[in-house]
Enzyme design. Structure first.
Site, PDB file in Angstrom:
ATOM      1  N   ASP A 113     -39.111 -20.633  13.686  1.00 31.97           N
ATOM      2  CA  ASP A 113     -39.787 -20.158  12.714  1.00 31.97           C
ATOM      3  C   ASP A 113     -40.883 -18.818  13.134  1.00 31.97           C
ATOM      4  O   ASP A 113     -41.740 -18.829  13.731  1.00 31.97           O
ATOM      5  CB  ASP A 113     -40.924 -21.104  12.143  1.00 31.97           C
ATOM      6  N   ASP A 321     -38.900 -12.001   8.228  1.00 30.25           N
ATOM      7  CA  ASP A 321     -38.664 -13.488   8.269  1.00 30.25           C
ATOM      8  C   ASP A 321     -37.286 -13.643   8.413  1.00 30.25           C
ATOM      9  O   ASP A 321     -36.585 -13.424   7.669  1.00 30.25           O
ATOM     10  CB  ASP A 321     -39.407 -14.103   7.063  1.00 30.25           C
TER      11      ASP A 321
END
Length: 440
Positions: A113, A321
């Site tokens: 992440d 992201d």
């Protein structure tokens, strides 16, 4: 965290594992990566992934990835004071990484992440843990495991309340926006990276979770935070090592993506470098995107307080992201893109039967011509090819994979077949168009 029965049990666990180490151990403030290390990024829908479902079709898996993106979008929130809140749905990331903790090393599978900054894994003894496929990590069997004292800068990085310090052992409570959480001890441990030539990194600060609750995937044992915050793996690599790069292969290819730690060099013709923009209390990687263009049509991002001239974009207006599949753009920017694409694409426009996308076209074979969309970042222009902006969601249907939202984000489809390099010390991100299936 209020002192409850569960908290008291957690404190007992802390005492049991921490007292033995406290008087003999002073944690190192980070580690140094002497050479770079490359490992595989496993897409969660890859046959190599523990989440892989052989009964699902390619289109099923793609649809599921889109649904995960839509759920993840609402998780990007600013952390609350007094506790650390990650801006993601736990287990909602799209890429997995195999690493090892401890001495001797024990393999774990973590969800990568880039939107959060804590590395954590479930540990024994466990007060309450979700069921996971692989065995839980037992720190009692590791000679390199040491709990972190409360005065450590890493403990302070979590903005802990007084109740989270017990017998001078630093405890953490990390919550997610949907109410899920992980809690346990902050500890220093040896982490091993790499597949072909593994590298052991001593004194990496991790969360050893003795209490986890919420929506977590049983095939993973924790999360590997690669964000901008102080506790992320990247931030702990020490002077000269706070760099990483990755190259994401298209989901249609039978190949594995790669991530490289300690090396972000993206060089040669066609490299575009843009400044990283940091914001307080945020682990997100932000850059400044000034405009898109489709052929002769330019769609600019507005700057704060002005939606007419659009001469300057807000600094750090877009997040990069890997855990979100789709790309998000402001509503006015999306309207401009949809209008421009409608003028240059010569194909029959049709509805998306799944209702995920606004702009779709009938496409039999590969006859439809999709234009390049140029992203005008501060510092240079990145050309997004059809693989970055459209997906075949059904046999004869392709859809535009940018969607309108209040939050702007460059998702992993838009980063496919780019070598993307982050340098936290230089505060830059670099892009280079690359055939990622050829990366080693």
């Amino acid at each position: 965290m209020a002192i409850t029965t569960r908290s008291q049990l957690l404190y007992s666990v802390s005492s049991l594992l921490g007292i033995l180490h406290f008087f003999f151990f002073s944690p190192s403030e980070g580690t140094t990566l002497s050479k770079h290390s490359t490992t595989e990024l496993i897409h969660r829908d890859s046959p190599l992934s523990p989440f892989y479902d052989p009964s699902s079709t390619h289109f099923d898996r793609l649809h599921n990835a889109f649904q995960r993106s839509l759920k993840r979008i609402n998780r990007f929130k600013v952390p609350n004071r007094g506790k650390t809140q990650a801006p993601m749905k736990p287990g909602g990331g799209e890429y997995l990484m195999k690493i090892s903790f401890g001495t001797p090393p024990v393999k774990v599978i973590g969800i990568v992440d880039t939107g959060s900054d804590l590395i954590w894994t479930q540990c024994l003894p466990c007060i309450e843990c979700y069921k996971q496929t692989i065995p839980l990590f037992d720190p009692r069997h590791s000679s390199s495991y040491h709990t972190i004292p409360c005065k450590s800068k890493f403990c302070n990085a979590l903005d802990l309340e007084a109740a989270k310090c017990h017998h001078n052992t630093c405890e953490y409570y990390y919550s997610y926006a949907d109410g899920s959480h992980t809690a346990g001890n902050l500890a220093s441990e040896t982490l091993t990276l790499g597949t072909k030539n593994p590298i052991s990194l001593p004194n990496i600060v991790i969360g050893c979770a003795h209490d986890t609750a919420g929506i977590f995937d049983k095939s993973g044992s924790g999360i590997i935070g690669l964000g901008y915050g102080k506790l992320s793996l990247i931030s702990q690599l020490g002077t000269g090592g706070k760099k990483f790069s990755y190259c994401l292969v298209p989901t249609t290819k039978n190949s594995t993506s790669k991530i490289n730690f300690g090396k972000s060099v993206v060089s040669g013709p066609g490299v575009v470098t843009t400044p990283l923009v940091t914001k307080a209390h945020s682990a997100l990687y932000r850059v400044t995107l000034e405009a898109f263009s489709v052929g002769k049509y330019r769609i600019a991002f507005a700057y704060k307080g002005d939606t007419h001239t659009n001469r300057n974009a807000v600094k750090g207006n877009v997040v990069i992201d890997t855990g979100t599949t789709l790309t998000l753009v402001p509503f006015d920017v999306y309207d401009g893109l949809e209008s421009a694409l409608g003028k240059v694409i010569r194909a029959k426009r049709v509805r998306d039967p799944n209702g995920n996308f606004n702009l779709c076209y009938e496409s039999i074979g590969d006859k439809i011509r999709i234009p390049i969309i140029t992203a005008h970042f501060k510092g240079g222009d990145v050309k997004l090819r059809p693989v970055n902006t459209f997906s075949r969601v059904k046999e004869n249907l392709i859809c535009f994979t940018m969607i309108p939202n209040d939050f702007a984000l460059l998702g992993n489809l838009a980063q496919t077949n780019f070598l993307v390099g982050f340098d936290l010390e230089a505060r830059t991100v670099s892009f280079k168009h690359t055939d990622c299936t050829q990366q080693v």
